[in-house]
Design an enzyme around this catalytic site. Structure first.
Site, PDB file in Angstrom:
ATOM      1  N   CYS A 105      25.273   0.705 -22.505  1.00 46.49           N
ATOM      2  CA  CYS A 105      26.610   0.200 -22.185  1.00 46.49           C
ATOM      3  C   CYS A 105      27.522   0.256 -23.395  1.00 46.49           C
ATOM      4  O   CYS A 105      28.742   0.140 -23.262  1.00 46.49           O
ATOM      5  CB  CYS A 105      26.532  -1.223 -21.644  1.00 46.49           C
ATOM      6  SG  CYS A 105      26.051  -2.458 -22.866  1.00 46.49           S
TER       7      CYS A 105
ATOM      8  N   SER B 292      25.828  -2.900 -13.702  1.00 49.64           N
ATOM      9  CA  SER B 292      27.075  -2.234 -13.338  1.00 49.64           C
ATOM     10  C   SER B 292      28.149  -3.266 -13.009  1.00 49.64           C
ATOM     11  O   SER B 292      27.854  -4.405 -12.641  1.00 49.64           O
ATOM     12  CB  SER B 292      26.851  -1.315 -12.134  1.00 49.64           C
ATOM     13  OG  SER B 292      26.615  -2.087 -10.971  1.00 49.64           O
TER      14      SER B 292
END
Length: 499
Positions: free
Chosen positions: A282, A227
């Site tokens: 992602c 993240s």
């Protein structure tokens, strides 16, 4: 029966001694299937010490010998592809086919790294000055570390380890504690391929393990994927401690759909890019941007039809399009974002909440969700959901679609669908995103190009795999040499010049 996992240090499995453990779940059933030890500071330091001791031996292997070890590793992994994919699927929840893709994309970087005899060649200038030659060489950093995410438990560790090992470094891997079994097996296979014991170590852990890697002066470089807040923390902490760092964070990848695009093909591509692997990528497309109301209406209709046909099931079901999320926290996060989208006024076209898979009623499943008429002010547009949710943001023209991608805080991947070469060329030149697809929904570069996002999707100057990885894991030494034969006069107090 709950399995007891270990660390892999110094070429052997080492039981955890910290007394702290994490649960590894079967996401299909919602049950604990293994316990993974969470390393203490001293256990991480033991892995670093083993790596430091083993690294000079490995660095002394000539590049061709290192390449041969990687070639042997390739063969071993390919021979075990089925069992590795099943193991990966059982802990992560992605389908077997998707798990094989995870492993294969990692192996492609290992294949690239087998070219290390060529990739390490330096530069040489003969006669740069009178009697002076200049040349450069690339040498390993020493001990480097990788901190990798749950969503690609084979690919990302191999993206980090392949170039690091090929260039003569020792490697300490801290994989995700959610699905650590494949990284542990890869460590065994590296050893079997001929990698000296201690050159590749795996330590499982949480923040204590991560912080130890970030602060220990023996670790010279750190690679991370996860993240954005954690990527920024790791980058800032590592660089403050004098380390190199390449850290990759979140994403909100747009697909701009022009009116001239083949909308049937676009819809098919977006279904795979948006919902594959339950959206836990992602590089997933999470925002579709049709240009013009007519384009938007037609695209939403085609997406809706296809979303209703998706088969969500157990990860070992060959008929499943995608499987469960990795954990209950992921289910809760996705459900929460769906409610946020409703509350903010987005049009919920397909609601995937509350999906129950027969025979796996306690699994971590979320059905495919589709929003229309999402606006840039909404949280479901601004924030990464990391689940099977696709948002449609309507743009009145091309410039507005381009501006959406450029103004978003994330800049990982982007795509445009069009039949017009001039539009595509303009888009590729002007879009402020690190990886661009033209009629390609997930523009992950092939292994001999570099992978990396811009803006808050990436921290650091050098990216993953490709030539950047070789530069990241090596330091350049430049030698200026002079041999006195033939020189009648010399002034040792003058810096050599190129006259």
């Amino acid at each position: 029966m709950v399995r007891e996992l270990t660390h892999f240090i110094g070429g052997q499995h080492v039981p955890g001694t910290s007394g702290n453990f994490g649960d590894v779940f079967d996401p299909n059933l919602g049950q604990v299937q293994a316990r993974v030890p969470l390393a203490s500071k001293s256990e991480v330091e033991a892995a670093i010490a083993n790596a430091e001791a083993a690294q000079p031996v490995w660095a002394a292997f000539n590049p061709q010998k290192r390449a041969r070890v990687l070639m042997k590793f390739l063969t071993l992994v390919q021979d075990e592809m089925d069992s590795l994919a099943a193991l990966l699927s059982s802990e992560h929840g992605k389908t077997i086919a998707d798990a094989k893709g995870d492993i294969q994309r990692g192996l492609e970087v290992i294949e690239f790294a087998t070219g290390i005899p060529h990739l390490l060649k330096g530069e040489y200038t003969e006669g740069a000055g009178t009697g002076i030659d200049v040349y450069s060489m690339r040498q390993p950093l020493g001990v480097v570390a990788g901190i990798t995410p749950f969503n690609f438990p084979a690919m990302i560790p191999l993206w980090k380890a392949g170039p690091a090992l090929a260039t003569g470094n020792a490697f300490v891997l801290k994989p995700s504690e959610r699905d650590p079994s494949v990284p542990l097996r890869l460590a065994e296979l590296f050893l079997e391929a001929g990698l000296p014991a201690g050159v590749f170590n795996v330590v499982n852990g949480d923040k204590e393990a991560v912080d130890t890697l970030l602060h220990d002066p023996r670790i010279k470089a750190v690679g991370f994927v996860g993240s954005t807040p954690i990527a920024q923390y790791i980058y800032e902490t590592a660089t403050a401690n004098g380390k190199r760092a390449q850290c990759f964070g979140g994403a909100k990848n747009h697909a701009i759909v022009m009116p001239d695009a083949d909308l049937d093909d676009v819809a098919d591509q977006l279904i795979g890019a948006g919902y594959g692997s339950a959206g836990e990528r992602c590089m997933a497309i999470s925002v579709a941007v049709p240009v013009g109301e007519e384009t938007a209406d037609r695209l939403v209709a085609k997406l809706t039809e296809r979303v209703h046909k998706l088969n969500v099931g157990r990860s070992d079901d060959p008929g499943a399009d995608y499987g469960p999320l990795v954990g209950q926290d992921g289910v809760n996060r996705v459900n929460n974002y769906v409610q946020i989208g409703i509350d903010e006024g987005a049009e919920l076209v397909v609601d995937g909440r509350g999906l129950v898979v027969e025979g796996a009623e306690n699994g971590y499943f979320v059905g495919a969700t589709l929003f229309d008429k999402v606006t840039p002010r909404m949280r479901i547009y601004r924030e990464e959901i990391f689940g099977p949710v696709l948002s449609v943001v309507r743009a009145k023209d091309y410039e507005e679609g381009l501006r959406l991608a450029n103004e978003h805080e994330y800049g990982n991947g982007v795509a445009i669908f069009t039949r017009d070469g001039d539009t595509a060329r303009d888009f590729a030149a002007r879009v402020q995103v690190g990886m661009v697809g033209i009629n390609v929904p997930i523009p992950v570069p092939i292994a001999y190009y570099t992978f990396g996002g811009w803006k808050r999707s990436g921290f650091g100057d050098l990216n993953q795999h490709g030539p950047d990885s070789i530069r990241f894991y090596t330091k350049t030494k430049t030698v200026t040499q002079r041999w006195p034969s033939g020189l009648k006069e010399s002034n040792a107090f003058v810096i050599p010049t190129m006259d």
